[in-house]
Write a protein that holds these residues in place. Structure first.
Motif, PDB file in Angstrom:
ATOM      1  N   ARG A 276       0.813  -1.208   0.000  1.00  0.00           N
ATOM      2  CA  ARG A 276       0.000   0.000   0.000  1.00  0.00           C
ATOM      3  C   ARG A 276       0.850   1.263   0.000  1.00  0.00           C
ATOM      4  O   ARG A 276       0.599   2.191  -0.747  1.00  0.00           O
ATOM      5  CB  ARG A 276      -0.924  -0.005   1.223  1.00  0.00           C
ATOM      6  N   TRP A 277       1.879   1.291   0.843  1.00  0.00           N
ATOM      7  CA  TRP A 277       2.733   2.479   0.891  1.00  0.00           C
ATOM      8  C   TRP A 277       3.516   2.624  -0.403  1.00  0.00           C
ATOM      9  O   TRP A 277       3.717   3.737  -0.896  1.00  0.00           O
ATOM     10  CB  TRP A 277       3.677   2.413   2.094  1.00  0.00           C
ATOM     11  N   GLY A 278       3.943   1.507  -0.965  1.00  0.00           N
ATOM     12  CA  GLY A 278       4.633   1.545  -2.247  1.00  0.00           C
ATOM     13  C   GLY A 278       3.722   2.130  -3.313  1.00  0.00           C
ATOM     14  O   GLY A 278       4.146   2.936  -4.148  1.00  0.00           O
ATOM     15  N   GLN A 279       2.439   1.753  -3.265  1.00  0.00           N
ATOM     16  CA  GLN A 279       1.483   2.251  -4.250  1.00  0.00           C
ATOM     17  C   GLN A 279       1.279   3.755  -4.100  1.00  0.00           C
ATOM     18  O   GLN A 279       1.134   4.480  -5.087  1.00  0.00           O
ATOM     19  CB  GLN A 279       0.156   1.505  -4.103  1.00  0.00           C
ATOM     20  N   ILE A 280       1.299   4.227  -2.863  1.00  0.00           N
ATOM     21  CA  ILE A 280       1.124   5.663  -2.644  1.00  0.00           C
ATOM     22  C   ILE A 280       2.320   6.430  -3.218  1.00  0.00           C
ATOM     23  O   ILE A 280       2.154   7.426  -3.923  1.00  0.00           O
ATOM     24  CB  ILE A 280       0.917   5.955  -1.139  1.00  0.00           C
ATOM     25  N   ILE A 281       3.515   5.920  -2.966  1.00  0.00           N
ATOM     26  CA  ILE A 281       4.717   6.568  -3.517  1.00  0.00           C
ATOM     27  C   ILE A 281       4.671   6.564  -5.039  1.00  0.00           C
ATOM     28  O   ILE A 281       4.944   7.569  -5.702  1.00  0.00           O
ATOM     29  CB  ILE A 281       5.985   5.837  -3.016  1.00  0.00           C
ATOM     30  N   PHE A 282       4.273   5.415  -5.592  1.00  0.00           N
ATOM     31  CA  PHE A 282       4.146   5.266  -7.040  1.00  0.00           C
ATOM     32  C   PHE A 282       3.156   6.303  -7.594  1.00  0.00           C
ATOM     33  O   PHE A 282       3.433   6.992  -8.572  1.00  0.00           O
ATOM     34  CB  PHE A 282       3.666   3.842  -7.329  1.00  0.00           C
ATOM     35  N   GLY A 283       2.019   6.436  -6.930  1.00  0.00           N
ATOM     36  CA  GLY A 283       0.995   7.390  -7.370  1.00  0.00           C
ATOM     37  C   GLY A 283       1.493   8.818  -7.303  1.00  0.00           C
ATOM     38  O   GLY A 283       1.281   9.610  -8.236  1.00  0.00           O
ATOM     39  N   GLY A 285       4.577   9.805  -7.466  1.00  0.00           N
ATOM     40  CA  GLY A 285       5.564   9.955  -8.540  1.00  0.00           C
ATOM     41  C   GLY A 285       4.890  10.197  -9.884  1.00  0.00           C
ATOM     42  O   GLY A 285       5.293  11.079 -10.652  1.00  0.00           O
ATOM     43  N   CYS A 286       3.842   9.434 -10.168  1.00  0.00           N
ATOM     44  CA  CYS A 286       3.110   9.608 -11.428  1.00  0.00           C
ATOM     45  C   CYS A 286       2.539  11.020 -11.508  1.00  0.00           C
ATOM     46  O   CYS A 286       2.603  11.679 -12.558  1.00  0.00           O
ATOM     47  CB  CYS A 286       1.955   8.598 -11.524  1.00  0.00           C
ATOM     48  N   LEU A 308       5.221   5.200 -17.337  1.00  0.00           N
ATOM     49  CA  LEU A 308       6.307   4.312 -17.760  1.00  0.00           C
ATOM     50  C   LEU A 308       7.558   4.524 -16.908  1.00  0.00           C
ATOM     51  O   LEU A 308       8.232   3.565 -16.522  1.00  0.00           O
ATOM     52  CB  LEU A 308       6.630   4.543 -19.239  1.00  0.00           C
ATOM     53  N   ILE A 309       7.863   5.780 -16.599  1.00  0.00           N
ATOM     54  CA  ILE A 309       9.049   6.050 -15.772  1.00  0.00           C
ATOM     55  C   ILE A 309       8.852   5.437 -14.383  1.00  0.00           C
ATOM     56  O   ILE A 309       9.748   4.795 -13.834  1.00  0.00           O
ATOM     57  CB  ILE A 309       9.303   7.578 -15.670  1.00  0.00           C
ATOM     58  N   MET A 310       7.654   5.621 -13.836  1.00  0.00           N
ATOM     59  CA  MET A 310       7.401   5.056 -12.509  1.00  0.00           C
ATOM     60  C   MET A 310       7.393   3.520 -12.554  1.00  0.00           C
ATOM     61  O   MET A 310       7.809   2.868 -11.601  1.00  0.00           O
ATOM     62  CB  MET A 310       6.087   5.584 -11.924  1.00  0.00           C
ATOM     63  N   ASN A 311       6.912   2.939 -13.673  1.00  0.00           N
ATOM     64  CA  ASN A 311       6.980   1.481 -13.853  1.00  0.00           C
ATOM     65  C   ASN A 311       8.406   0.996 -13.654  1.00  0.00           C
ATOM     66  O   ASN A 311       8.669  -0.013 -13.016  1.00  0.00           O
ATOM     67  CB  ASN A 311       6.532   1.077 -15.267  1.00  0.00           C
TER      68      ASN A 311
END
Lengths: 331, 445
Positions: A276-283, A285-286, A308-311
């Motif tokens: 969940r926290w990883g997803q928040i950071i990912f979001g 970043g996007c 794509l960069i965040m991927n």
């Protein structure tokens, strides 16, 4: 009952009803409202692009699995169909057929199968296809049909215009003020009555689909909320600083691919973080990258590049953000 | 009001408590029982009887083979017809005392009246010894000898006694019925146990799907100082020892440690009821409550069963095995063991017998991991099953060990949640086994 026929297996003996197949087809179903709106605004050509893209994505996956890898095919799990529809959603409705086929090939063959198929691809395959087409055929990929301008199924001769974000980018480069630009009303942006990729235009339809996925617990709120929240926050900050140079947050949200990206592309399970926290950071970043590319980059739209960069950062995020094991104290 | 629960993870499978309204019934006595000698976690017990011996109900037939071991008592009266190897829950053949039943003659010291007793003049040490004598083990399923838990090691201090009345496994209702029908006995025994471990505080954790049991305890609590009943969120695995302690005390049992390290002593309500019977009625553990259930079972029920009774006998009591039975499970559907045969004997840790329909018990074809993260979200111990699965596939045991695979309590939540039907827990079990081997090899060096 015959005792000899008792099934013996280790626990657990029950299973949640969600399956990969079900998840994929739910995502597909959640995209249908946006497709319907698209057909309404862009005519049958929207359906043409979608069907071609889905058909060729599925076919390429089938052919590669059947004849190159010689394994049983997984086209029924719906993931290729979802990739096809998402790719179509990122294309202009006027795109020539052969380009759609190239896009489908790049998405499936290079974006997905070359990494080992479902679950192994680091990048969202539909975005790989889309960005390949955008870089290879920039003119065709940025000729957007005006709504209601095309009646024919092969409506290649539709009248075209720039997207809202494209208009703004060009205007600002010419030194125009935002208040002096003739932008569509917020209402038509919300409904999808503006030029754009065929699936991204209707924020309303995408929102309905996204909420359905959240409600069915197919996706969780973390990525969409972090993505859109960050985008709104950044847009608001810059907009308050200078309203004539920087677009209002609502336009960032409604024009362009933010809704499609946040609910359907960034939430692709394969290419987003596990925790969940990883997803928040990912979001977050996007959101940041989307805003920066849109506002300061060369392209008017940055959702695809941002995701794509965040991927590419997902393995790193997954390595760094892990749940704390029970009873283990960090030294 | 927000219900207490553990910090992260958890799942909510369909509860299917079909037998919740069925009062406890006496299952009766079969013509033959097979009592496994090794019923506890720890060292096996040693047999004291031989072929031809006459035994009475409650008589010791095996003594502990070490400190972490337990007495075994006869559940029937009759003649020992032999010590035979019989297939047990694990699927292996293990020695059992087989007794041909004659009548129902109990040892004289056992008090068979239903009269409620409250006076306990025993000292703490004597209480623990009496519990040891009665052969009480964890009756929630782990079968860990109770006297070991109650013997607080030097340098440690118990702070709170926790009663596990959660029963988070779907289908099972044995503890639920026991709490409803014997709440008073459980509370009396709780006081005895509090004295035994020297604490003045006890909490009974019950999942909120048993409001009647929670209510029942609440009406009685005014007479019992220091005991509290705490309704808990309906979330599997709420009844796991670590999870329950975290829900109630907001503390984590250290990795590799024991509950007593943070001052907790956890007892299942079934074991606590056995303590009441041992202390006040001189009755050792030779019977227990077993739920017999399943969607197609004619009469899902809660039976009071003599240990050693074949499970097939219980299935007959519940109306016979339905035509569509595909799997018979000892325990619940999340952590229970699938049986190879149905004439396996009931042991101290048998909480239920679940008959699953053929169509419910087939595993579906495994597909590729789509990295959805459901296994991570489901795990209540903060683990990363998807990563373990990958490491295990590649035989990277050391890596899996470094990622705390040994922490896994095998609750099965990750595998339950996996949409790709990946047998995560199967893999984890393989890894735990392998790592234990590696550890043993290391310590021998």
């Amino acid at each position: 009952m015959s005792v000899e026929q008792l099934t013996v297996s280790p626990s657990p003996h029950i299973k949640d009803s969600h399956t990969t197949k079900e998840i994929m087809w739910w995502v597909f179903a959640a995209l249908v409202p946006a497709l319907v709106v698209s057909v309404y605004f862009f005519g049958w050509s929207a359906l043409r692009v979608s069907l071609l893209s889905i058909f060729f994505c599925v076919i390429f996956e089938f052919l590669i699995q059947r004849f190159m890898l010689k394994v049983s095919t997984t086209i029924c799990d719906g993931s290729a169909a979802v990739t096809g529809l998402l790719l179509a959603f990122n294309l202009p409705s006027t795109l020539p057929t052969w380009m759609i086929i190239v896009g489908a090939f790049v998405a499936i063959a290079i974006g997905k199968m070359s990494f080992g198929g479902l679950g192994k691809n680091p990048f969202n395959p539909a975005l790989v296809g889309r960005v390949f087409l955008l870089i290879s055929f920039p003119v065709d990929m940025t000729s957007w049909a005006l709504p209601f301008s095309s009646e024919a199924f092969f409506g290649v001769d539709a009248k075209t215009g720039a997207t809202v974000l494209g208009m703004v980018k060009e205007g600002i480069m010419q030194g125009k003020l935002i208040s002096a630009m003739a932008l569509p009303s917020l209402k038509s942006m919300f409904a999808g009555n503006m030029p754009g990729s065929l699936g991204e235009v209707s924020a309303l339809a995408l929102f309905i689909g996204g909420i359905a996925l959240l409600f069915k617990r197919i996706i969780s709120w973390h990525i969409p909320v972090a993505f859109l929240g960050t985008l709104i926050f950044m847009a608001l900050s810059f907009n308050l600083y200078n309203g004539e140079r920087f677009l209002a947050p609502l336009i960032h949200l409604l024009a362009g691919g933010a809704m499609l990206g946040a609910f359907f592309m960034a939430t692709d399970m394969v290419t987003s973080p596990m925790t969940r926290w990883g997803q928040i950071i990912f979001g977050i970043g996007c959101g940041v990258l989307t805003y920066l590319i849109r506002t300061f980059g060369a392209y008017p739209e940055g959702v695809s590049f941002a995701i794509l960069i965040m991927n590419a950062l997902v393995p790193l995020i997954d390595k760094m953000i892990r749940p704390r094991p029970f009873g283990v104290v960090k030294k | 009001m927000k219900l207490k629960t553990f910090r992260i993870g958890g799942i909510h499978p369909a509860e299917n408590k079909l037998s919740r309204a069925a009062s406890i019934e006496d299952a009766g006595i079969p013509t033959k029982v097979m009592i496994p000698i090794h019923q506890n976690l720890g060292a096996p017990s040693k047999v004291l009887v031989k072929k031809g011996d006459q035994v009475k109900v409650g008589q010791v037939i095996a003594e502990p083979g070490g400190f972490v071991s337990a007495y075994v008592h006869s559940s029937v009266s009759g003649t020992v017809s032999g010590i035979e190897d019989v297939t047990d829950v694990s699927g292996y053949r293990r020695p059992c005392v087989v007794i041909d039943v004659e009548g129902d003659e109990w040892l004289e010291e056992i008090d068979r009246t239903p009269e409620l007793k409250r006076e306990c003049k025993l000292e703490a040490k004597e209480i623990v010894e009496k519990i040891r004598q009665a052969g009480i083990v964890g009756m929630g399923g782990a079968a860990f000898p109770a006297h070991v838990k109650l013997s607080i090691p030097e340098g440690k201090k118990a702070e709170m006694l926790i009663l596990n009345g959660v029963e988070c496994e779907p289908y099972l209702t044995a503890d639920h019925r026991l709490m409803l029908e014997h709440a008073e006995e459980i509370l009396i025994a709780t006081q005895v146990l509090m004295k035994a471990i020297g604490v003045d505080k006890a909490q009974i954790g019950i999942e909120n799907n048993k409001p009647d049991a929670i209510e029942k305890f609440k009406t009685l609590l005014s007479n019992y100082a220091g005991i509290e009943v705490v309704p808990l969120k309906i979330q599997y695995p709420q009844g796991g020892e670590k999870q329950l302690i975290q829900s109630l005390m907001d503390k984590e049992v250290p990795f590799g440690g024991l509950p007593i390290d943070i001052g907790a002593v956890v007892m299942n309500v079934g074991s606590v009821f056995a303590v009441y019977e041992a202390i006040f009625k001189n009755k050792p553990v030779f019977e227990r409550i077993v739920t017999v259930t399943g969607k197609s079972v004619a009469k899902p029920c809660n039976l009071k069963v003599r240990l050693g009774t074949p499970i097939s006998y219980l299935i007959e009591k519940a109306g016979g095995a339905p035509e569509d039975t595909g799997k018979v499970i000892s325990g619940g559907p999340m952590m229970g063991k699938a049986l190879t045969l149905i004439d396996i004997p009931v042991v101290k840790a048998t909480s239920g017998v679940l008959l699953m329909r053929q169509e419910e018990c087939e595993r579906h074809e495994e597909s590729a991991c789509i990295r959805c993260g459901r296994c991570v979200t489901a795990c209540s111990l903060g683990s990363v099953p998807y990563l373990w699965s990958r490491e295990i596939d590649q035989g990277e045991w050391e890596k899996a060990e470094a990622d705390h695979v040994m922490l896994c309590c095998e609750c099965g939540a990750c595998q339950y949640a996996c949409p790709a039907n990946i047998p995560l827990l199967d893999k984890i079990r393989v890894a735990k086994n392998k790592i234990n081997q590696i550890k043993r090899a290391r310590s021998q060096k």
